[in-house]
Design a protein around this motif. Structure first.
Motif, PDB file in Angstrom:
ATOM      1  N   LEU A 111       0.826  -1.209   0.000  1.00  0.00           N
ATOM      2  CA  LEU A 111       0.000   0.000   0.000  1.00  0.00           C
ATOM      3  C   LEU A 111       0.860   1.258   0.000  1.00  0.00           C
ATOM      4  O   LEU A 111       0.378   2.345   0.304  1.00  0.00           O
ATOM      5  N   GLY A 112       2.134   1.119  -0.347  1.00  0.00           N
ATOM      6  CA  GLY A 112       3.009   2.273  -0.468  1.00  0.00           C
ATOM      7  C   GLY A 112       3.534   2.807   0.849  1.00  0.00           C
ATOM      8  O   GLY A 112       4.221   3.809   0.886  1.00  0.00           O
ATOM      9  N   GLY A 113       3.235   2.146   1.946  1.00  0.00           N
ATOM     10  CA  GLY A 113       3.674   2.544   3.276  1.00  0.00           C
ATOM     11  C   GLY A 113       3.018   1.657   4.306  1.00  0.00           C
ATOM     12  O   GLY A 113       2.162   0.841   3.978  1.00  0.00           O
ATOM     13  N   GLY A 114       3.424   1.809   5.556  1.00  0.00           N
ATOM     14  CA  GLY A 114       2.832   1.027   6.638  1.00  0.00           C
ATOM     15  C   GLY A 114       1.567   1.676   7.171  1.00  0.00           C
ATOM     16  O   GLY A 114       1.440   2.903   7.174  1.00  0.00           O
ATOM     17  N   TRP A 115       0.616   0.843   7.620  1.00  0.00           N
ATOM     18  CA  TRP A 115      -0.667   1.334   8.096  1.00  0.00           C
ATOM     19  C   TRP A 115      -1.098   0.587   9.344  1.00  0.00           C
ATOM     20  O   TRP A 115      -0.770  -0.579   9.513  1.00  0.00           O
ATOM     21  N   THR A 116      -1.842   1.265  10.206  1.00  0.00           N
ATOM     22  CA  THR A 116      -2.557   0.596  11.274  1.00  0.00           C
ATOM     23  C   THR A 116      -3.959   0.363  10.738  1.00  0.00           C
ATOM     24  O   THR A 116      -4.355   0.956   9.729  1.00  0.00           O
TER      25      THR A 116
END
Length: 181
Positions: A57-62
């Motif tokens: 997703l192009g970066g880390g997410w919570t």
């Protein structure tokens, strides 16, 4: 004709019959299936990844889980780091056995200034199951075409949010100053 062609390719190049979106050097027992049930909610700035922009997703997410029977469950920090954000989550205990697809991937198809077009591919058993294009208008701040599944649409929004800061803007010519001699 198509089956004849595949048979010829299979005889001369045995690996062609195993076409997959996964690298062939990975052992299938080691591979983890993507969890399309992760609903990202906010950017995870310090997830400890070496190259977070390379995440699906192009970066880390919570976020939280949307798997049937586990709706709203919050993944642990370890699950976010090792399963949800990496795109392959077969080790997740909440992953349903029956599912329409296993992975969702995005990429920018065209960046035309104010108009962005995204490709999406939904995978099942390491192969494309469905695909399409989504469009976003930057000047209006709205989706021209969106995905009918709210989970995939939210993932597309996260991909967009991660893409925009990295976006390469075309240089604007500055004709207001006169050349000096």
């Amino acid at each position: 004709m198509e089956s004849t062609t595949v048979a010829i390719y299979s005889r001369h190049w045995p690996s062609i019959s195993l076409l997959s979106t996964m690298p062939s050097f990975l052992n299938r027992s080691f591979q983890r299936m993507a969890c399309p049930f992760f609903m990202p909610t906010s950017k995870l700035e310090d997830g400890g990844w070496l190259h977070p922009s390379r995440l699906p997703l192009g970066g880390g997410w919570t976020g939280h889980c949307c798997a049937p029977g586990h709706e709203g469950a919050d993944p642990t920090t370890q699950e976010l780091r090792e399963l949800c954000n990496l795109g392959y989550a077969a080790a997740c205990p909440r992953l349903p056995k029956q599912r329409a697809y296993d992975a969702v991937r995005f990429s920018i198809a065209r960046d035309r200034g104010e108009q962005l077009q995204f490709w999406f591919v939904c995978e099942s058993d390491y192969r494309p199951a469905s695909h399409g294009m989504l469009e976003y208008n930057l000047s209006r701040g709205e989706w021209i075409s969106s995905h009918p599944d709210p989970r995939i649409q939210k993932m597309a929004e996260c991909y967009l949010q991660a893409y925009l800061p990295r976006r390469i803007q075309p240089a604007a010519a500055d004709f207001s100053s006169s050349p000096t001699s």
